[in-house]
Design a protein around this motif. Structure first.
Motif, PDB file in Angstrom:
ATOM      1  N   VAL A 168       0.843  -1.191   0.000  1.00 29.97           N
ATOM      2  CA  VAL A 168       0.000   0.000   0.000  1.00 29.97           C
ATOM      3  C   VAL A 168       0.879   1.242   0.000  1.00 29.97           C
ATOM      4  O   VAL A 168       1.827   1.352   0.786  1.00 29.97           O
ATOM      5  CB  VAL A 168      -0.936   0.015   1.231  1.00 29.97           C
ATOM      6  CG1 VAL A 168      -1.715   1.333   1.292  1.00 29.97           C
ATOM      7  CG2 VAL A 168      -1.891  -1.161   1.193  1.00 29.97           C
ATOM      8  N   THR A 169       0.581   2.185  -0.883  1.00 24.94           N
ATOM      9  CA  THR A 169       1.239   3.488  -0.889  1.00 24.94           C
ATOM     10  C   THR A 169       0.359   4.462  -0.121  1.00 24.94           C
ATOM     11  O   THR A 169      -0.808   4.660  -0.468  1.00 24.94           O
ATOM     12  CB  THR A 169       1.434   3.996  -2.323  1.00 24.94           C
ATOM     13  OG1 THR A 169       2.261   3.063  -3.032  1.00 24.94           O
ATOM     14  CG2 THR A 169       2.105   5.367  -2.318  1.00 24.94           C
ATOM     15  N   PHE A 170       0.902   5.077   0.914  1.00 25.12           N
ATOM     16  CA  PHE A 170       0.098   5.901   1.810  1.00 25.12           C
ATOM     17  C   PHE A 170       0.035   7.350   1.343  1.00 25.12           C
ATOM     18  O   PHE A 170       1.033   7.934   0.922  1.00 25.12           O
ATOM     19  CB  PHE A 170       0.637   5.821   3.234  1.00 25.12           C
ATOM     20  CG  PHE A 170       0.473   4.452   3.837  1.00 25.12           C
ATOM     21  CD1 PHE A 170      -0.768   4.019   4.271  1.00 25.12           C
ATOM     22  CD2 PHE A 170       1.552   3.589   3.929  1.00 25.12           C
ATOM     23  CE1 PHE A 170      -0.937   2.759   4.799  1.00 25.12           C
ATOM     24  CE2 PHE A 170       1.396   2.320   4.451  1.00 25.12           C
ATOM     25  CZ  PHE A 170       0.148   1.899   4.884  1.00 25.12           C
ATOM     26  N   ASP A 171      -1.178   7.911   1.440  1.00 24.75           N
ATOM     27  CA  ASP A 171      -1.384   9.315   1.108  1.00 24.75           C
ATOM     28  C   ASP A 171      -0.901  10.229   2.221  1.00 24.75           C
ATOM     29  O   ASP A 171      -0.619  11.405   1.981  1.00 24.75           O
ATOM     30  CB  ASP A 171      -2.872   9.566   0.854  1.00 24.75           C
ATOM     31  CG  ASP A 171      -3.394   8.730  -0.299  1.00 24.75           C
ATOM     32  OD1 ASP A 171      -3.156   9.123  -1.447  1.00 24.75           O
ATOM     33  OD2 ASP A 171      -4.016   7.679  -0.055  1.00 24.75           O
ATOM     34  N   ALA A 172      -0.817   9.697   3.432  1.00 26.30           N
ATOM     35  CA  ALA A 172      -0.354  10.485   4.578  1.00 26.30           C
ATOM     36  C   ALA A 172       0.054   9.535   5.688  1.00 26.30           C
ATOM     37  O   ALA A 172      -0.409   8.391   5.753  1.00 26.30           O
ATOM     38  CB  ALA A 172      -1.449  11.429   5.075  1.00 26.30           C
ATOM     39  N   THR A 173       0.940  10.010   6.533  1.00 29.00           N
ATOM     40  CA  THR A 173       1.301   9.291   7.755  1.00 29.00           C
ATOM     41  C   THR A 173       1.032  10.216   8.925  1.00 29.00           C
ATOM     42  O   THR A 173       1.492  11.359   8.947  1.00 29.00           O
ATOM     43  CB  THR A 173       2.779   8.873   7.749  1.00 29.00           C
ATOM     44  OG1 THR A 173       3.028   7.988   6.651  1.00 29.00           O
ATOM     45  CG2 THR A 173       3.146   8.163   9.048  1.00 29.00           C
ATOM     46  N   VAL A 174       0.278   9.714   9.892  1.00 21.63           N
ATOM     47  CA  VAL A 174      -0.135  10.502  11.044  1.00 21.63           C
ATOM     48  C   VAL A 174       0.457   9.876  12.299  1.00 21.63           C
ATOM     49  O   VAL A 174       0.376   8.666  12.490  1.00 21.63           O
ATOM     50  CB  VAL A 174      -1.672  10.528  11.156  1.00 21.63           C
ATOM     51  CG1 VAL A 174      -2.106  11.114  12.493  1.00 21.63           C
ATOM     52  CG2 VAL A 174      -2.278  11.292  10.011  1.00 21.63           C
ATOM     53  N   THR A 175       1.087  10.681  13.123  1.00 24.54           N
ATOM     54  CA  THR A 175       1.597  10.219  14.411  1.00 24.54           C
ATOM     55  C   THR A 175       0.876  10.973  15.513  1.00 24.54           C
ATOM     56  O   THR A 175       0.865  12.208  15.526  1.00 24.54           O
ATOM     57  CB  THR A 175       3.116  10.455  14.536  1.00 24.54           C
ATOM     58  OG1 THR A 175       3.773   9.871  13.416  1.00 24.54           O
ATOM     59  CG2 THR A 175       3.656   9.820  15.815  1.00 24.54           C
ATOM     60  N   TYR A 324      -4.171  -7.560   2.205  1.00 25.11           N
ATOM     61  CA  TYR A 324      -3.388  -6.501   1.575  1.00 25.11           C
ATOM     62  C   TYR A 324      -3.875  -6.250   0.140  1.00 25.11           C
ATOM     63  O   TYR A 324      -3.895  -5.091  -0.314  1.00 25.11           O
ATOM     64  CB  TYR A 324      -1.899  -6.864   1.567  1.00 25.11           C
ATOM     65  CG  TYR A 324      -1.364  -7.238   2.930  1.00 25.11           C
ATOM     66  CD1 TYR A 324      -1.902  -6.678   4.093  1.00 25.11           C
ATOM     67  CD2 TYR A 324      -0.341  -8.176   3.075  1.00 25.11           C
ATOM     68  CE1 TYR A 324      -1.423  -7.036   5.347  1.00 25.11           C
ATOM     69  CE2 TYR A 324       0.145  -8.526   4.322  1.00 25.11           C
ATOM     70  CZ  TYR A 324      -0.405  -7.965   5.456  1.00 25.11           C
ATOM     71  OH  TYR A 324       0.075  -8.330   6.693  1.00 25.11           O
ATOM     72  N   THR A 325      -4.260  -7.316  -0.559  1.00 28.10           N
ATOM     73  CA  THR A 325      -4.816  -7.150  -1.907  1.00 28.10           C
ATOM     74  C   THR A 325      -6.116  -6.350  -1.861  1.00 28.10           C
ATOM     75  O   THR A 325      -6.357  -5.477  -2.701  1.00 28.10           O
ATOM     76  CB  THR A 325      -5.062  -8.514  -2.563  1.00 28.10           C
ATOM     77  OG1 THR A 325      -3.818  -9.216  -2.689  1.00 28.10           O
ATOM     78  CG2 THR A 325      -5.691  -8.356  -3.939  1.00 28.10           C
ATOM     79  N   ALA A 326      -6.957  -6.643  -0.852  1.00 27.76           N
ATOM     80  CA  ALA A 326      -8.224  -5.914  -0.713  1.00 27.76           C
ATOM     81  C   ALA A 326      -7.986  -4.440  -0.431  1.00 27.76           C
ATOM     82  O   ALA A 326      -8.720  -3.576  -0.922  1.00 27.76           O
ATOM     83  CB  ALA A 326      -9.060  -6.544   0.400  1.00 27.76           C
ATOM     84  N   LEU A 327      -6.943  -4.128   0.342  1.00 31.79           N
ATOM     85  CA  LEU A 327      -6.600  -2.731   0.596  1.00 31.79           C
ATOM     86  C   LEU A 327      -6.168  -2.045  -0.701  1.00 31.79           C
ATOM     87  O   LEU A 327      -6.631  -0.946  -1.023  1.00 31.79           O
ATOM     88  CB  LEU A 327      -5.480  -2.650   1.627  1.00 31.79           C
ATOM     89  CG  LEU A 327      -5.865  -2.761   3.104  1.00 31.79           C
ATOM     90  CD1 LEU A 327      -4.626  -3.015   3.950  1.00 31.79           C
ATOM     91  CD2 LEU A 327      -6.579  -1.503   3.577  1.00 31.79           C
ATOM     92  N   ARG A 328      -5.302  -2.698  -1.439  1.00 32.54           N
ATOM     93  CA  ARG A 328      -4.786  -2.092  -2.676  1.00 32.54           C
ATOM     94  C   ARG A 328      -5.874  -1.957  -3.740  1.00 32.54           C
ATOM     95  O   ARG A 328      -5.908  -0.980  -4.486  1.00 32.54           O
ATOM     96  CB  ARG A 328      -3.622  -2.922  -3.230  1.00 32.54           C
ATOM     97  CG  ARG A 328      -2.387  -2.959  -2.332  1.00 32.54           C
ATOM     98  CD  ARG A 328      -1.202  -3.552  -3.074  1.00 32.54           C
ATOM     99  NE  ARG A 328      -1.471  -4.890  -3.594  1.00 32.54           N
ATOM    100  CZ  ARG A 328      -1.232  -6.016  -2.933  1.00 32.54           C
ATOM    101  NH1 ARG A 328      -0.718  -5.965  -1.698  1.00 32.54           N
ATOM    102  NH2 ARG A 328      -1.475  -7.193  -3.479  1.00 32.54           N
ATOM    103  N   ASP A 329      -6.770  -2.965  -3.798  1.00 35.64           N
ATOM    104  CA  ASP A 329      -7.805  -2.975  -4.836  1.00 35.64           C
ATOM    105  C   ASP A 329      -9.090  -2.280  -4.399  1.00 35.64           C
ATOM    106  O   ASP A 329     -10.062  -2.250  -5.157  1.00 35.64           O
ATOM    107  CB  ASP A 329      -8.131  -4.417  -5.236  1.00 35.64           C
ATOM    108  CG  ASP A 329      -6.963  -5.115  -5.915  1.00 35.64           C
ATOM    109  OD1 ASP A 329      -5.991  -4.421  -6.285  1.00 35.64           O
ATOM    110  OD2 ASP A 329      -7.016  -6.352  -6.076  1.00 35.64           O
ATOM    111  N   ASP A 330      -9.109  -1.770  -3.159  1.00 35.86           N
ATOM    112  CA  ASP A 330     -10.288  -1.079  -2.644  1.00 35.86           C
ATOM    113  C   ASP A 330     -11.503  -2.000  -2.614  1.00 35.86           C
ATOM    114  O   ASP A 330     -12.606  -1.629  -3.016  1.00 35.86           O
ATOM    115  CB  ASP A 330     -10.574   0.168  -3.489  1.00 35.86           C
ATOM    116  CG  ASP A 330     -11.549   1.133  -2.807  1.00 35.86           C
ATOM    117  OD1 ASP A 330     -11.698   1.051  -1.575  1.00 35.86           O
ATOM    118  OD2 ASP A 330     -12.154   1.955  -3.514  1.00 35.86           O
ATOM    119  N   THR A 331     -11.293  -3.225  -2.100  1.00 41.50           N
ATOM    120  CA  THR A 331     -12.380  -4.206  -2.008  1.00 41.50           C
ATOM    121  C   THR A 331     -12.521  -4.741  -0.586  1.00 41.50           C
ATOM    122  O   THR A 331     -12.835  -5.923  -0.390  1.00 41.50           O
ATOM    123  CB  THR A 331     -12.131  -5.375  -2.987  1.00 41.50           C
ATOM    124  OG1 THR A 331     -10.845  -5.974  -2.705  1.00 41.50           O
ATOM    125  CG2 THR A 331     -12.163  -4.895  -4.427  1.00 41.50           C
TER     126      THR A 331
END
Length: 345
Positions: A168-175, A324-331
Motif C-alpha cells: 500500500v502506498t500511503f497518502d499520509a502518515t499521522v503520528t 493486503y490485496t483488498a486494501l490495494r484494490d479497494d475491495t
C-alpha cells in the motif's frame, strides 16, 4: 560634524541611486508574511485532518460557515474549497506513539500501528490494526519489530516498512501520542466505551470493569496502554484502541461537534500539540468531509499470536495476502464479508 560623519554622509549620497524602491521591498515583505501565515495555517489545519482521521471520523465541513477574520488556526473556505476532494481511495498510516518522558521526542516506540482506509465510494472508514511486535522488512533487507521502526527511523521508516509488507502506498502518515488523545477526550467531555473484558491498569492501579463506562482524559492512557492480564495481550489492546476511536467518532458525529466550526476549532486546538502529519492536509480534510457514515468505522484486527522460527510474530499469517490485496484494490467490504472473524466487535 566630524570628518568620519562627513565621509559616511558622502558615501550614502554616492550610493543612494542603488537603493531599491520602497514599494517593491514592502510588497516582498508582505508576500513573505502571507506565505508564513499560510504555512502556519497549513500546520494547524494538519492537526484538524489528523484529529478527524485518527478517530476514523469525518467533519462534514460547511464551507460557507468558515469566514475571513476567524482565528488563524481555523481553515478558511478558500483553503478547503481550492480543489474538490481527491477521487479514489485514501490510505493513511496512523501511528500511536508512547512518547514517554524518558525518551526524546524522536525516540518513540509505536504502541499502535493502524491503516485507515477510506474507499472510493466513501461509505465509511476502515481501521486495520497491525500487531506492534510483528516482523517487518526494512530497506536494505534487515528485519525488525514493527514497533521499533519508529524508534530507529521515525514515521518515515515505519511507513516504508508497512508499505513493503502490504504493498500500500500511503497518502499520509499521522503520528499521535497520548497528549493529543487526552486533550481530545477532555475537550469532548469524556468518551463512553464498552470494554469486552475488565482491565487492571498498572499505570493508576485502577480496575476498569467489563462493560460500558465513561472514560475521562486521565483514563485514556491506562486503558489504551493496558495489555497485561488481557486474554490476548496486545491484540486485545489493539481492539480496545479501535473501540475507543470508534466511540470517539460516534460521539463527534452524534453531539453535533462535526457541524459546529467553533467546536471543531476548539477540538483541533486542544489536540494539535500531540499530532504530526506528512501529506496534504487540505486533501485529507476534503476526503474526511465526504464520508457518508462518519461515526461508523469498521475495525479489523489480528486475533491471535502467530510465532516464527526466530521468536518473532508473523503479521496476519493466515489472511495477510488477501487482506493486503483488498486494501490495494479497494475491495475491503467484500473481504470482510468473507472473513467476518477479523471484525472488531
Amino acid at each position: 560634524m566630524t570628518p568620519i560623519e562627513e565621509e559616511l554622509r558622502a558615501t550614502f549620497e554616492r550610493h543612494e541611486a542603488l537603493t531599491p524602491a520602497v514599494g517593491p521591498v514592502r510588497a516582498g515583505i508582505e508576500v513573505a508574511s502571507v506565505r508564513a501565515r499560510r504555512r502556519r495555517l497549513i500546520r494547524r489545519a494538519t492537526g484538524a485532518a489528523v484529529a478527524v482521521l485518527m478517530a476514523g471520523s469525518a467533519v462534514p465541513v460547511i464551507l460557507d460557515r468558515w469566514h475571513h477574520g476567524s482565528s488563524p488556526s481555523v481553515p478558511t473556505a478558500e483553503f478547503l474549497a481550492a480543489e474538490p476532494a481527491p477521487a479514489g481511495p485514501l490510505d493513511v498510516l496512523l501511528l500511536g506513539s508512547d512518547n514517554r518522558l524518558r525518551w526524546p521526542d524522536r525516540n518513540r516506540r509505536a504502541d499502535t500501528v493502524m491503516i485507515i482506509h477510506v474507499p472510493t465510494d466513501r461509505t465509511r472508514a476502515y481501521l486495520v490494526s497491525l500487531p506492534r511486535d510483528g516482523e517487518v522488512k526494512l530497506p536494505g533487507g534487515a528485519r525488525s519489530k514493527l514497533s521499533e521502526t519508529l524508534l530507529s527511523g521515525g514515521p518515515e521508516l515505519t511507513g516504508k516498512a508497512v508499505s513493503e509488507l502490504t504493498g500500500v502506498t500511503f497518502d499520509a502518515t499521522v503520528t499521535v501520542d497520548f497528549r493529543a488523545l487526552r486533550a481530545v477526550t477532555a475537550a469532548v467531555g469524556g468518551v463512553r466505551v464498552c470494554l469486552p473484558q475488565a482491565i487492571k491498569s498498572v499505570h493508576n492501579d485502577k480496575t476498569y470493569p467489563k462493560g460500558c463506562q465513561q472514560l475521562t482524559a486521565d483514563d485514556v492512557g491506562p486503558v489504551l496502554q493496558a495489555r497485561y492480564g488481557l486474554r490476548n495481550g496486545s491484540y486485545d489492546r489493539d481492539r480496545n484502541t479501535q473501540l475507543f476511536l470508534r466511540a470517539l467518532a460516534g460521539k463527534l458525529a452524534a453531539d453535533g461537534t462535526v457541524t459546529d466550526p467553533a467546536r471543531v476549532h476548539a477540538l483541533f486546538t486542544a489536540a494539535r500539540d500531540g499530532l504530526e502529519i506528512t501529506g496534504d492536509p487540505a486533501a485529507l480534510l476534503r476526503v474526511a468531509g465526504s464520508l457518508n457514515s462518519p461515526g461508523s468505522p469498521i475495525g479489523i484486527s489480528e486475533r491471535t499470536f502467530h510465532g516464527m522460527a526466530n521468536g518473532r510474530e508473523q503479521i496476519y499469517a493466515r489472511v495477510g495476502p488477501s487482506l493486503y490485496t483488498a486494501l490495494r484494490d479497494d475491495t475491503l467490504a467484500a473481504w470482510i464479508a468473507a472473513n467476518p472473524a477479523y471484525i472488531v466487535k
